[in-house]
Scaffold this active site. Structure first.
Site, PDB file in Angstrom:
ATOM      1  N   GLY A  15      70.730 -54.617  -7.945  1.00  0.00           N
ATOM      2  CA  GLY A  15      72.175 -54.476  -7.819  1.00  0.00           C
ATOM      3  C   GLY A  15      72.663 -53.434  -6.848  1.00  0.00           C
ATOM      4  O   GLY A  15      73.795 -52.942  -6.976  1.00  0.00           O
ATOM      5  N   HIS A  46      72.042 -63.887   2.115  1.00  0.00           N
ATOM      6  CA  HIS A  46      70.622 -64.223   2.178  1.00  0.00           C
ATOM      7  C   HIS A  46      69.937 -63.228   3.119  1.00  0.00           C
ATOM      8  O   HIS A  46      70.446 -62.958   4.212  1.00  0.00           O
ATOM      9  CB  HIS A  46      70.441 -65.654   2.694  1.00  0.00           C
ATOM     10  CG  HIS A  46      69.025 -66.103   2.602  1.00  0.00           C
ATOM     11  ND1 HIS A  46      68.449 -66.502   1.405  1.00  0.00           N
ATOM     12  CD2 HIS A  46      68.041 -66.160   3.528  1.00  0.00           C
ATOM     13  CE1 HIS A  46      67.183 -66.801   1.619  1.00  0.00           C
ATOM     14  NE2 HIS A  46      66.909 -66.612   2.893  1.00  0.00           N
TER      15      HIS A  46
HETATM   16  C1  GAR Z   1      69.269 -58.781  -1.366  1.00  0.00           C
HETATM   17  O1  GAR Z   1      68.403 -58.477  -0.306  1.00  0.00           O
HETATM   18  C2  GAR Z   1      69.817 -60.188  -1.202  1.00  0.00           C
HETATM   19  O2  GAR Z   1      69.987 -60.552   0.126  1.00  0.00           O
HETATM   20  C3  GAR Z   1      68.733 -60.992  -1.856  1.00  0.00           C
HETATM   21  O3  GAR Z   1      68.374 -60.248  -2.996  1.00  0.00           O
HETATM   22  C4  GAR Z   1      68.491 -58.865  -2.684  1.00  0.00           C
HETATM   23  C5  GAR Z   1      69.204 -58.167  -3.821  1.00  0.00           C
HETATM   24  O4  GAR Z   1      69.160 -56.781  -3.667  1.00  0.00           O
HETATM   25  N1  GAR Z   1      69.183 -62.313  -2.177  1.00  0.00           N
HETATM   26  C6  GAR Z   1      68.400 -63.386  -2.069  1.00  0.00           C
HETATM   27  O5  GAR Z   1      67.229 -63.323  -1.735  1.00  0.00           O
HETATM   28  C7  GAR Z   1      69.079 -64.711  -2.405  1.00  0.00           C
HETATM   29  N2  GAR Z   1      68.266 -65.807  -1.991  1.00  0.00           N
HETATM   30  P1  GAR Z   1      70.018 -55.832  -4.618  1.00  0.00           P
HETATM   31  O6  GAR Z   1      69.757 -56.277  -6.058  1.00  0.00           O
HETATM   32  O7  GAR Z   1      69.501 -54.466  -4.372  1.00  0.00           O
HETATM   33  O8  GAR Z   1      71.455 -55.985  -4.254  1.00  0.00           O
END
Ligand code: GAR
Length: 193
Positions: free
Chosen positions: A13, A105
């Site tokens: 998050g 993404h």
């Molecule tokens: C982020 O890098 C986002 O781009 C990715 O998950 C991560 C969440 O990080 N999303 C995907 O891969 C969707 N396919 P966070 O929990 O630290 O915000």
């Protein structure tokens, strides 16, 4: 009236926290709630610590019109942002909010998208393929994984010695720098970039 943002996230998050912080003193928009498919996700604690309503839902609730969709309707979002949401987003919600659901993404779509391509899986594949660049894609969500219309992309250079974690760090910098601004642009209908 402030525009209303609802965030979906599955794990850590950092993006959700960054978006909440960005809009905390805005008179344009606010994050009204954060929803997670994972009751242990750190994003729930991060959001509650910033005084934003946050709760988890089950898979059954996610797919039922009486479940998540009715909760969403109560919050009346102008924009739904998938900020690290790792499940396929339910069609009933996409259909109820046309052009109001966006996703970030961690790669330059259409490369490295689709089922199973999330988080570290993406960065490992980028390094394994000796890519010289990666980046972020912010796009509308439709019923196909990672195939909705692209709203915004930003690139970062990948060096030959970069590890998947190095790539993740570079991509995360871009995410934190750009995602709140793109959300703001969409909500205020300003020209992008
Ligand atoms: C982020 O890098 C986002 O781009 C990715 O998950 C991560 C969440 O990080 N999303 C995907 O891969 C969707 N396919 P966070 O929990 O630290 O915000």
């Amino acid at each position: 009236m402030k525009k209303r943002i609802v965030l979906f996230a599955s794990g850590n998050g950092t993006n959700a926290q960054n978006i909440i912080n960005y809009f905390q003193n805005s008179n344009q928009a606010e994050v009204v709630c954060v929803l997670s498919n994972n009751k242990n996700a750190k994003v729930l604690q991060r959001s509650l610590a910033l005084n934003v309503l946050a709760f988890s839902f089950t898979k059954t609730e996610m797919l039922s019109p009486q479940g998540l969709l009715s909760v969403l309707k109560q919050h009346n979002p102008d924009l739904i942002v998938l900020a690290g949401f790792l499940l396929k987003f339910p069609e009933i919600i996409i259909d109820a909010y046309p052009n109001k659901v966006i996703n970030i993404h961690p790669a330059l779509l259409p490369k490295y998208g689709g089922k199973g391509m999330y988080g570290q899986h993406v960065h490992k594949a980028v390094v394994a393929n000796k890519e010289t660049q990666s980046g972020i894609t912010i796009h509308y969500v439709n019923n196909q994984y990672d195939q909705g219309g692209v709203i915004f992309q930003k690139k970062t250079r990948i060096l030959p010695q970069d590890t998947p974690q190095d790539v993740a760090n570079k991509v995360q910098l871009l995410e934190h720098q750009w995602l709140p601004k793109v959300i703001e642009d969409i909500l205020t209908k300003a020209a992008l970039r």
